[in-house]
Write a protein that holds these residues in place. Structure first.
Motif, PDB file in Angstrom:
ATOM      1  N   VAL A   1       0.849  -1.202   0.000  1.00  0.00           N
ATOM      2  CA  VAL A   1       0.000   0.000   0.000  1.00  0.00           C
ATOM      3  C   VAL A   1       0.882   1.249   0.000  1.00  0.00           C
ATOM      4  O   VAL A   1       0.621   2.209  -0.736  1.00  0.00           O
ATOM      5  N   MET A   2       1.935   1.246   0.809  1.00  0.00           N
ATOM      6  CA  MET A   2       2.824   2.409   0.867  1.00  0.00           C
ATOM      7  C   MET A   2       3.528   2.623  -0.466  1.00  0.00           C
ATOM      8  O   MET A   2       3.711   3.765  -0.901  1.00  0.00           O
ATOM      9  N   ASP A   3       3.910   1.539  -1.137  1.00  0.00           N
ATOM     10  CA  ASP A   3       4.515   1.662  -2.473  1.00  0.00           C
ATOM     11  C   ASP A   3       3.531   2.279  -3.468  1.00  0.00           C
ATOM     12  O   ASP A   3       3.911   3.085  -4.316  1.00  0.00           O
ATOM     13  N   GLU A   4       2.254   1.907  -3.326  1.00  0.00           N
ATOM     14  CA  GLU A   4       1.229   2.493  -4.191  1.00  0.00           C
ATOM     15  C   GLU A   4       1.073   3.990  -3.899  1.00  0.00           C
ATOM     16  O   GLU A   4       0.907   4.797  -4.822  1.00  0.00           O
ATOM     17  N   VAL A   5       1.113   4.368  -2.629  1.00  0.00           N
ATOM     18  CA  VAL A   5       1.025   5.785  -2.244  1.00  0.00           C
ATOM     19  C   VAL A   5       2.216   6.542  -2.831  1.00  0.00           C
ATOM     20  O   VAL A   5       2.057   7.620  -3.419  1.00  0.00           O
ATOM     21  N   ARG A   6       3.413   5.968  -2.676  1.00  0.00           N
ATOM     22  CA  ARG A   6       4.610   6.613  -3.244  1.00  0.00           C
ATOM     23  C   ARG A   6       4.507   6.743  -4.760  1.00  0.00           C
ATOM     24  O   ARG A   6       4.870   7.775  -5.323  1.00  0.00           O
ATOM     25  N   ALA A   7       4.042   5.682  -5.425  1.00  0.00           N
ATOM     26  CA  ALA A   7       3.924   5.723  -6.889  1.00  0.00           C
ATOM     27  C   ALA A   7       2.945   6.813  -7.315  1.00  0.00           C
ATOM     28  O   ALA A   7       3.204   7.563  -8.275  1.00  0.00           O
ATOM     29  N   GLN A   8       1.834   6.901  -6.590  1.00  0.00           N
ATOM     30  CA  GLN A   8       0.839   7.914  -6.951  1.00  0.00           C
ATOM     31  C   GLN A   8       1.367   9.321  -6.669  1.00  0.00           C
ATOM     32  O   GLN A   8       1.182  10.234  -7.483  1.00  0.00           O
ATOM     33  N   THR A   9       2.022   9.531  -5.538  1.00  0.00           N
ATOM     34  CA  THR A   9       2.562  10.865  -5.261  1.00  0.00           C
ATOM     35  C   THR A   9       3.688  11.202  -6.229  1.00  0.00           C
ATOM     36  O   THR A   9       3.834  12.360  -6.635  1.00  0.00           O
TER      37      THR A   9
END
Length: 161
Positions: free
Chosen positions: A56-64
């Motif tokens: 989930v954190m990787d997805e947040v980083r990718a989106q940001t």
């Protein structure tokens, strides 16, 4: 982040999804803390090693990162537009200054030429007056032919003005 992308509808549409992922990550953190508190360390470690939080954190980083990348691209485009506007303004200022200087030079030339012509005309009139005064005073009788000559010369002098 919402304030930073307020001027971009594409970026604004990404905010709800990003908020959901952040909320999910926070829930997973709370869940891991609860597992540690309510169960034991091994259960909490198994939860952490499942990598659900990392994913989930990787997805947040990718989106940001995607948001940041698009904002950087927009910033570069705006900077290029600003530089082009600056160059146009400088060019316009230089051209305006040069045209102003050229106009001033033309006006100065015309004034000078007018003054030279005026002095030349004044000199011509002065010469005509001197010749006429000399002619009038040289003879005892003022004849009608001399009067016509004088009138013609004065007319020429006036015409040159």
């Amino acid at each position: 982040m919402e304030r930073l992308v307020a001027d971009n509808p594409t970026q604004q549409s990404r905010i709800p999804e990003l908020r959901e992922k952040i909320d999910l990550r926070l829930r997973l953190l709370e869940e891991g803390i609860a597992i540690r508190r309510d169960q034991n360390f091994d259960a909490a470690r198994t939860f952490v090693l499942s990598d659900r939080g990392k994913v989930v954190m990787d997805e947040v980083r990718a989106q940001t990162d995607a948001i940041r990348q698009l904002e950087q691209t927009l910033l570069s485009e705006r900077d290029a537009e600003m530089q082009a506007a600056y160059r146009t303004a400088v060019f316009s200022g230089v051209v305006t200054g040069l045209l102003g200087a050229l106009l001033a030079a033309v006006v100065a030339y015309l004034v000078r030429r007018t003054n030279i012509n005026r002095r030349r005309q004044e000199g011509f009139i002065k010469q005509v007056v001197e010749q006429d005064e000399t002619g009038l005073h040289s003879g005892p009788v003022f004849e009608s032919r001399q009067a016509l000559d004088l009138q013609q010369r004065w007319q020429e002098a006036v015409d040159t003005l």
